[in-house]
Design an enzyme around this catalytic site. Sequence first.
Site, mmCIF file in Angstrom:
data_model
loop_
_atom_site.group_PDB
_atom_site.id
_atom_site.type_symbol
_atom_site.label_atom_id
_atom_site.label_comp_id
_atom_site.label_asym_id
_atom_site.label_seq_id
_atom_site.Cartn_x
_atom_site.Cartn_y
_atom_site.Cartn_z
ATOM 1 N N PRO A 254 -12.641 21.236 5.962
ATOM 2 C CG PRO A 254 -10.943 21.452 4.384
ATOM 3 C CD PRO A 254 -11.494 20.520 5.391
ATOM 4 C CG HIS B 220 -18.076 36.424 -1.597
ATOM 5 N ND1 HIS B 220 -17.537 35.229 -1.963
ATOM 6 C CD2 HIS B 220 -17.311 37.383 -2.192
ATOM 7 C CE1 HIS B 220 -16.488 35.440 -2.749
ATOM 8 N NE2 HIS B 220 -16.319 36.738 -2.882
ATOM 9 C CE LYS C 146 -19.801 27.524 9.726
ATOM 10 N NZ LYS C 146 -20.079 28.890 9.341
ATOM 11 C CE1 TYR D 57 -20.374 28.304 3.048
ATOM 12 C CE2 TYR D 57 -20.848 30.640 2.742
ATOM 13 C CZ TYR D 57 -20.100 29.515 2.444
ATOM 14 O OH TYR D 57 -19.061 29.607 1.550
ATOM 15 C CE1 TYR E 254 -18.282 24.905 0.000
ATOM 16 C CE2 TYR E 254 -19.380 26.923 -0.716
ATOM 17 C CZ TYR E 254 -18.554 26.254 0.167
ATOM 18 O OH TYR E 254 -17.992 26.943 1.211
HETATM 19 C C1 LIG Z 1 -2.724 22.441 6.186
HETATM 20 C C2 LIG Z 1 -4.010 23.140 6.535
HETATM 21 C C3 LIG Z 1 -4.800 23.689 5.534
HETATM 22 C C4 LIG Z 1 -6.001 24.315 5.840
HETATM 23 N N1 LIG Z 1 -6.754 24.812 4.828
HETATM 24 C C5 LIG Z 1 -7.950 25.354 5.126
HETATM 25 C C6 LIG Z 1 -8.748 25.835 4.081
HETATM 26 O O1 LIG Z 1 -8.377 25.772 2.920
HETATM 27 N N2 LIG Z 1 -9.956 26.374 4.407
HETATM 28 C C7 LIG Z 1 -10.394 26.423 5.702
HETATM 29 O O2 LIG Z 1 -11.508 26.904 5.963
HETATM 30 N N3 LIG Z 1 -9.623 25.999 6.730
HETATM 31 C C8 LIG Z 1 -8.428 25.465 6.462
HETATM 32 N N4 LIG Z 1 -7.654 25.004 7.468
HETATM 33 C C9 LIG Z 1 -8.129 25.183 8.848
HETATM 34 C C10 LIG Z 1 -7.728 26.539 9.451
HETATM 35 O O3 LIG Z 1 -6.645 27.091 8.771
HETATM 36 C C11 LIG Z 1 -7.449 26.305 10.941
HETATM 37 O O4 LIG Z 1 -8.687 25.927 11.530
HETATM 38 C C12 LIG Z 1 -6.847 27.501 11.671
HETATM 39 O O5 LIG Z 1 -5.522 27.707 11.248
HETATM 40 C C13 LIG Z 1 -6.885 27.286 13.187
HETATM 41 O O6 LIG Z 1 -6.174 28.307 13.837
HETATM 42 P P1 LIG Z 1 -5.367 28.007 15.172
HETATM 43 O O7 LIG Z 1 -4.830 29.317 15.623
HETATM 44 O O8 LIG Z 1 -6.196 27.214 16.095
HETATM 45 O O9 LIG Z 1 -4.198 27.025 14.738
HETATM 46 P P2 LIG Z 1 -2.961 27.239 13.696
HETATM 47 O O10 LIG Z 1 -3.311 28.239 12.668
HETATM 48 O O11 LIG Z 1 -2.582 25.881 13.252
HETATM 49 O O12 LIG Z 1 -1.857 27.865 14.612
HETATM 50 C C14 LIG Z 1 -1.120 27.089 15.539
HETATM 51 C C15 LIG Z 1 0.277 27.669 15.654
HETATM 52 O O13 LIG Z 1 0.979 26.988 16.669
HETATM 53 C C16 LIG Z 1 2.308 26.778 16.236
HETATM 54 N N5 LIG Z 1 2.851 25.654 16.991
HETATM 55 C C17 LIG Z 1 2.570 24.325 16.841
HETATM 56 N N6 LIG Z 1 3.259 23.608 17.734
HETATM 57 C C18 LIG Z 1 3.986 24.479 18.473
HETATM 58 C C19 LIG Z 1 4.902 24.339 19.538
HETATM 59 N N7 LIG Z 1 5.220 23.129 20.045
HETATM 60 N N8 LIG Z 1 5.486 25.448 20.057
HETATM 61 C C20 LIG Z 1 5.176 26.665 19.563
HETATM 62 N N9 LIG Z 1 4.326 26.861 18.540
HETATM 63 C C21 LIG Z 1 3.721 25.784 18.012
HETATM 64 C C22 LIG Z 1 2.166 26.510 14.739
HETATM 65 O O14 LIG Z 1 3.363 26.759 14.023
HETATM 66 C C23 LIG Z 1 1.066 27.494 14.371
HETATM 67 O O15 LIG Z 1 1.575 28.747 13.959
HETATM 68 C C24 LIG Z 1 -6.433 24.405 7.193
HETATM 69 C C25 LIG Z 1 -5.625 23.875 8.208
HETATM 70 C C26 LIG Z 1 -4.426 23.225 7.901
HETATM 71 C C27 LIG Z 1 -3.603 22.633 9.008
#
Ligand SMILES: Cc1cc2nc3c(=O)[nH]c(=O)nc-3n(C[C@H](O)[C@H](O)[C@H](O)COP(=O)(O)OP(=O)(O)OC[C@H]3O[C@@H](n4cnc5c(N)ncnc54)[C@H](O)[C@@H]3O)c2cc1C
Length: 392
Positions: A292, A74, A296, A385, A201
Amino acid sequence: MSEPTQVAIVGAGPAGLVLSHLLHLQGIESVILESRSREYVEKRIRAGLLEQRTVDLLISTGVGERLKREAMVHTGLNFQFEGERHRIPLDELTPGRNVTIYGQQEVVKDLIAARLAAGGVIHFEAAVESIQGLEGSRPVVRYRQNGTLVELEADYVAGCDGFHGVCRGAVANPKVYEKVYPFAWLGILAQVAPSCDELIYARHERGFALHTMRTPKLTRLYLQCPVEDSIEQWSDDRIWSELRTRLNIPGWSLADGPVVDKGITEMRSFVHEPMQHGRLFLAGDSAHIVPPTGAKGMNLAISDARVLAAAFIAHYKSGNQQLLERYTADCLPRVWRAQHFSWWWTTLFHRFEDEDAAFQQQLQVSQLRYMLSSRPALTSMAENYVGLERVV
Ligand SMILES: Cc1cc2nc3c(=O)[nH]c(=O)nc-3n(C[C@H](O)[C@H](O)[C@H](O)COP(=O)(O)OP(=O)(O)OC[C@H]3O[C@@H](n4cnc5c(N)ncnc54)[C@H](O)[C@@H]3O)c2cc1C
């Protein structure tokens, strides 16, 4: 006891998978422990907007082939207020930089495939319950798999287990910064081609709405809703009707289709300092959450993983501890820049019900109008952004 490793990674989200991939490219071993099944993490619908530097990292490290074929680049975005839509040309404001639409679950699928193809170890349905010995030389991670408690010994532990994970709890005396917003987001994924080539937006008197997409056939849409609402209160008909009201402008219509996923997410800003304790290092949502609106969260998670990988590589390749010691200090400037942008972008478009709501609404309109009249103001928005290359 399972086979010891150099870095035990808790969580197979974007942070944990990118970290494991970058370490592997430098010959450093890791084991990922993930509480969910492979199928679950590969289907989990979450973020979908990649900053330029995230795309560059995935491509330059060999996990961007499908992204190059299937992602949607985009060069602009739209914002809408007072019944008018305005296109902002990101590529003109930030030469050579764009944003890319590619679902988080696709990034996760590509990374899991790459790790497994390279012989990487990921234990799915392995929920970490505790971590011991973080202040000694060999921490032990205890996880449960098929009802059995298993121990994994490692040099270091990376807590990439998201906001609801267990690792953050092991950091002693943390300082927590938090803001909980007085509204939530209702998000749907619909089987219908996007009604606009780029994001919209919309600031509307009934609340915020966002039109975005995941593929040329899947539209992602969001509505600001009361935080106490449950998804049962929102029939598909009610959702489409509200989206039409908030996104409507003359001469444009929103196409609808079957809703394949829907949910309500609370909105929160959260930073946990420090992001390390002894031999534990937190990355991604385990250490910080952004609303969200600014898209970011996934980008920050991948950025932390990049900083942490560089620190482990310096340690294992040249015995240099400095990057590990200053990991928190190296991550926080970008975390706080993303916090500010996400908070600002959220306050600009959402309806607040506070006692000074009428005052805030005037400020929102004034700021949006100012951006349209000022190239420096728009450039500042655009460079945040698409993602800043360097943050000090
Ligand atoms: C419900 C939801 C919706 C979202 N929607 C958006 C959106 O629409 N747009 C946007 O920009 N951002 C969104 N976000 C934010 C974005 O998806 C996150 O910032 C991103 O997933 C962060 O990545 P991460 O690897 O830090 O954590 P995560 O992707 O959360 O990965 C963490 C992993 O650790 C695992 N885990 C947790 N506890 C344990 C444990 N005790 N033992 C082993 N494994 C474990 C989980 O199952 C998961 O797979 C959303 C987040 C959530 C929670």
